[in-house]
Scaffold this active site. Sequence first.
Site: not given
Length: 713
Positions: A83, A219, A644
């Site tokens: 992402h 991810d 992240s």
Amino acid sequence: MKNLKLLLLLFVISVQAQQGGMWIPSLLQGMNEKEMKALGMKMSASDIYDVNKSSLKDAVPQFNGGCTSEVISPKGLLLTNHHCGFDAIQNHSSTEHDYLTDGFWAYKMEDELPNEGMVVTFIVKIDDVTTQVLAGVDALPSEKEKQAKIQENITALTASFKKEDWQENKIRTFYEGNQYMLFVTETYKDIRLVGAPPSLIGKFGSDTDNWVWPRHTGDFSLFRIYADKNNRPATYSKDNVPYVPKSFLPISLDGVKEDDFTLVFGYPGKTTEYLPAVAIEQIVKELNPAKIEIRDRALKVEDGFMRKDNAIKIQYASKYASVANYWKKWIGETQGLKKSGAVAIKRHQELVFSNNITRLKKQAEYGNLLSDFEKNYTEIAPYALARDYFTEVILRNTELLSTTYKLYQLEQLYNTKGEQAFTDRKNNLVNGLGDFYKDFNASVDEKVFEQLIDLYANKSPKQFLPSSLSGIDSKKLSVEIYEQSKIVSYSGLKELLTGDSKAILTNLNNDKAFKLVKNIADDYFKNVAPKYDELNLKITTLQRTYMKAQLELNKNARMFPDANSTLRVTYGKVKGYEPKDATVYTSMTYLDGAMEKYIPGDYEFDIPAKLIELYNNKDYGQYGENEKMPVCFIGTNHTTGGNSGSPAIDAKGNLIGLNFDRVWEGTMSDIFYDPAICRNVMVDIRYVLFIIDKYAGAKNLIEELKLVHPKKK
């Protein structure tokens, strides 16, 4: 000997109870190092941060200003979340090469794809410059003069502090303005896409699984840093070469188990851990419920249309995900704050704080802090609520209103800056809004408007509402607006913005949507914003003094500075949790769980055919464990947005996972960290390697990694 063992056990239990925190890596020696070693770490603080030799910090750059990444090879190969790389993957995608759907893999370096404007930034050095920044500040009489002096000192120090020509100095504030740190940084500007799994792997579970556990999402994405021939930052050139890092992370193939030590290194964005109880109570009882209700109504409208029309589903997929992200986060945050008893715990801490003030005879300096908090938060409450309604309804979740607000700002620009500024902004709007209208659906937005303007008129504090919203029929108003306003179409917008400034402003002020937004915005900026800003400044000043008092009165306390997008260390353990009565979550997930969620053809839970084949054949190579393929695990590391892509590192400094999310019940960790329920979610690095190797066949990438078995030594 028994007493010694008991004391050791009590010390370990105490340390385990005090996990959490986002610590400055240059200040780990002492308490933090002892805690980490008690939790099982085998490294030293200097292995994590050192300016004289390579250390872990040299392998962990900030990725493109908002995420974290890590260098995993001697050739500058970079790992981050899918992402985080999503925009780059999307920008390179086309109908001919749909990398979002099919994935992308560069099997040789010349196939790697450049990304204009993408950067990664390394921290070279961190210095405490509090004394220099605050020099001459205390003697000044007013807050305004003090802030001006601080900024003057920061500007001078930033310019004078020693660095190389290709480096930058950046000064950031910590502990609400009680400490200042200078960061010497290096920013690399030639970053190329190397690999990304298909979205059915990289976004598996999508919105439904967002913020929750168990997860089965791969991810991750891969990039490479390029540098000039001297290994220094340079803009894209075909002559650039792969960056040679000062340090890169070896990758452990041994996996993780419950209670293993984990260290997460990264750039967490923003936390507010030292809010007083009254502020948290306001968030739980007033602010979050209002924002949740607004987004809930918008999402229900959009979901209804998306389920009936596949074209709208495609059109709104990204918008829906964006709206749903913090809607879901706020729900979990509110539930977590209630479950953990955060307000009561804060009240108890404040009682202890008051007693310490009395005991140490500090009433003159700090005795009124808590009562002043109560007074100002009580006074700001309706203004804060009105501000959230204005932001959520007008600026964020109703597309016609948010676009019209840009036109309102255009008129304000004319009034304050004149003709040329107006013309420049108008041209930018006409050129820039074309992409917006491609994905704008007036039928959907009309129904969103109907729901949200009803909330604005009936739930926002009535003392601040313009008279035009009193007793409105939201359905009738929505029909009128969307039938009569030219702003509902790109052609209509361009028509409104044609002509000289006088004609344009006349056209705008005759448009029904513009008149509504202008009426609401004028009222907001007259009756809400000034008072909110005044009270918020008082609260900010109080918070700085409160933080100063905490540091002064609790010199040996375990107090970390709030996150501010600077490099931090957080440590903990691999750990399951119990989110509610009779529910126990273990700490690991496997590919079996993804297959249990599998829904053929579903955009969230479909699985690529090749991955199904690998699963059926149990073809996991060296990455499986007992004929199962590990996918994700959770730990007690204290993370937030900005983490992240952060590396999850084992006790010896090896990469074991990739941070990408938090569990729903623990999203309140931005405000209050509770080790019982706060968990971060990580992709197991073995799943990343499995996808690269067995799924994509990108053995060229596997060959440049340093794969190790630290548990077998």
